[in-house]
Motif scaffolding. Structure first.
Motif, mmCIF file in Angstrom:
data_model
loop_
_atom_site.group_PDB
_atom_site.id
_atom_site.type_symbol
_atom_site.label_atom_id
_atom_site.label_comp_id
_atom_site.label_asym_id
_atom_site.label_seq_id
_atom_site.Cartn_x
_atom_site.Cartn_y
_atom_site.Cartn_z
ATOM 1 N N ASP A 54 -8.352 -4.541 -11.160
ATOM 2 C CA ASP A 54 -8.591 -5.135 -12.477
ATOM 3 C C ASP A 54 -8.262 -6.628 -12.453
ATOM 4 O O ASP A 54 -7.594 -7.142 -13.355
ATOM 5 C CB ASP A 54 -7.759 -4.419 -13.545
ATOM 6 N N LEU A 86 -16.209 1.215 -10.423
ATOM 7 C CA LEU A 86 -15.662 1.332 -9.081
ATOM 8 C C LEU A 86 -16.538 2.231 -8.207
ATOM 9 O O LEU A 86 -16.764 1.927 -7.028
ATOM 10 C CB LEU A 86 -14.238 1.891 -9.134
ATOM 11 N N TRP A 143 -10.970 -2.586 -8.583
ATOM 12 C CA TRP A 143 -9.902 -1.587 -8.496
ATOM 13 C C TRP A 143 -8.577 -2.132 -9.029
ATOM 14 O O TRP A 143 -7.833 -1.440 -9.732
ATOM 15 C CB TRP A 143 -9.756 -1.145 -7.041
ATOM 16 N N SER A 195 -18.695 4.951 -13.689
ATOM 17 C CA SER A 195 -17.597 4.007 -13.465
ATOM 18 C C SER A 195 -18.018 2.891 -12.524
ATOM 19 O O SER A 195 -18.755 3.103 -11.549
ATOM 20 C CB SER A 195 -16.328 4.693 -12.925
ATOM 21 N N ALA A 201 -15.112 -4.727 -4.735
ATOM 22 C CA ALA A 201 -14.532 -3.424 -5.064
ATOM 23 C C ALA A 201 -13.019 -3.537 -5.262
ATOM 24 O O ALA A 201 -12.456 -2.895 -6.165
ATOM 25 C CB ALA A 201 -14.855 -2.425 -3.950
ATOM 26 N N ALA A 202 -12.363 -4.364 -4.435
ATOM 27 C CA ALA A 202 -10.918 -4.556 -4.576
ATOM 28 C C ALA A 202 -10.588 -5.228 -5.904
ATOM 29 O O ALA A 202 -9.611 -4.857 -6.582
ATOM 30 C CB ALA A 202 -10.386 -5.384 -3.409
#
Length: 415
Positions: A99, A167, A97, A165, A93-94
């Motif tokens: 990119d 994320l 987030w 999305s 996820a990081a």
């Protein structure tokens, strides 16, 4: 609180954790492949390394997990594994987030998920086999229904990443994993779980425990034959399915992503049909026979696929293959749990998982190379012939054919 109420609460907590983990795994199965190919744009060799990074730790650590499962505190071991998954999913996820997705980042993510999953499989099987008073058949099929229903929902949700999305998909994956972690911590404190909270091993030498588990497993002719059957299923059936079906869908039928997605969903539907059917059937008196007959059923599916069926025929055969997979999995797991003592189940199930998932990548690799020189139709014929041959060989061996499952009153825990 009555004992029946305590058992119900423990079972609810376990199935909640089991289902939440399966949903997150379904998301993972889609994201790892799609991010590698569609977002980062890795080469085929780099994709292979990413997939291997998630698989090899699983194989290497699963035997250790089997020893730990038999030494005690299975719910805490699963909670620790869930914590590892939470960190791995958080890492992904990081990356999304920020990119910052890359080949190295995906390899780290895959290794983390692979290591954590290695400690889930044997421990989860031990809990399934010991929790509640129901027969092994009911306990295993019930857990499988929860697992594959939620896993299919995870796959479908991940396929909507462009709409909701990427994320948000990662956040949902984290949320379900956190739910599983909380449920497992509550399960560990449940009074009804106290009976299996500690294993039957008194030794302080894990290597000795591991060696004794291997000796006990391979000393039993029935276990040896079952592991041979499972290894064959992993190599010939799972390995071929992972490569041949996508190639057939693309090259022979020209499927797009949606059509192929429904093909995968058809397989899961077939598995769920098998689990629901087995849940309503009487106790399997001779589960080994069902495991052997599944080889013959797969031979029928392989022959049907070799005839290049119509679009509708292809979906029907994939549903049938999924039914066989669910039918075979249940019979194999009931067979092994019937042969293993409670203090051996973690190690026995780790051998089962290694035989299945250790041979699958080898089968996929062989299939990938074989497709370049052998037509797909002939590969399916080879699979069918080999399945019949192994089935006859193991039937003549006798141990699996004659194995009788004890009555539910003998296998279940007292209240």
């Amino acid at each position: 609180m009555s004992i029946s109420r305590e058992l119900f609460t423990a079972l609810r907590l376990f199935l909640t954790a089991h289902g939440a983990t399966a949903f997150a795994l379904g998301v993972h199965q889609v994201l790892l492949a799609w991010l590698s190919i569609g977002v980062v744009g890795l080469t085929s060799s780099e994709v292979g390394w990413v997939q291997a990074a998630g698989l090899l730790p699983n194989i290497a650590l699963m035997l250790v997990a089997g020893v730990w499962a038999d030494r005690g505190r299975p719910a805490l071991i699963m909670a620790a594994a869930q914590t590892g998954l939470l960190l791995a999913y958080g890492w992904l996820a990081a990356l999304v987030w920020l990119d910052s997705l890359s080949f190295a980042g995906l390899v780290v993510y895959a290794v983390g998920v692979g290591c954590a999953n290695a400690f889930l499989q044997p421990v989860r099987e031990k809990i399934i086999g010991e929790l509640s008073r129901h027969s092994l058949q009911v306990k295993i099929t019930r857990a499988s229904i929860v697992q594959f229903t939620l896993q299919s929902l995870g796959v479908l949700f991940a396929s909507l990443s462009e709409q909701v999305s990427l994320l948000m998909v990662c956040v949902a994956q984290l949320g379900f994993t956190a739910l599983a972690l909380v449920s497992l911590l509550q399960l560990h404190r449940s009074p009804a779980f106290a009976g299996i909270a500690f294993g039957g091993i008194d030794s302080h030498n894990p290597m000795a425990d591991f060696r004794l588990g291997l000796q006990a497993a391979f000393k039993d002719k029935g276990v040896r034959q079952l592991l041979l059957l499972v290894a064959f299923n992993g190599f010939m059936h799972m390995g071929l399915f992972l490569v041949a079906i996508p190639v057939m869908a693309r090259d022979s039928y020209g499927f797009n992503a949606v059509q192929y997605g429904f093909l995968q969903l058809s397989f899961v539907v077939g598995m769920l049909v098998a689990y629901f059917t087995l849940l309503r059937q009487p106790v399997l008196q001779y589960p080994g026979r069902g495991a052997l007959f599944s080889l013959l059923y797969t031979a029928i599916a392989g022959y049907g696929l070799s005839r290049e069926p119509t679009y509708a025929g292809l979906y029907v055969l994939i549903i049938f293959w999924g039914w066989i997979a669910g039918y075979s999995s249940t019979h194999c797991r009931v067979t092994l749990q019937s042969m293993a003592k409670p203090e051996q189940k973690g190690r026995f199930m780790s051998l089962y998982q290694v035989a299945l998932f250790g041979m699958a990548p080898l089968g996929a690799l062989v299939t990938g190379y074989a497709i370049t020189v052998v037509p797909l139709a002939k590969l399916f014929i080879i699979m069918s012939a080999a399945s019949v041959a192994v089935s006859i060989l193991l039937m003549l061996g006798g141990a699996l054919w004659k194995l009788e499952q004890p009555a539910p009153s003998e296998t279940s825990k007292p209240g």
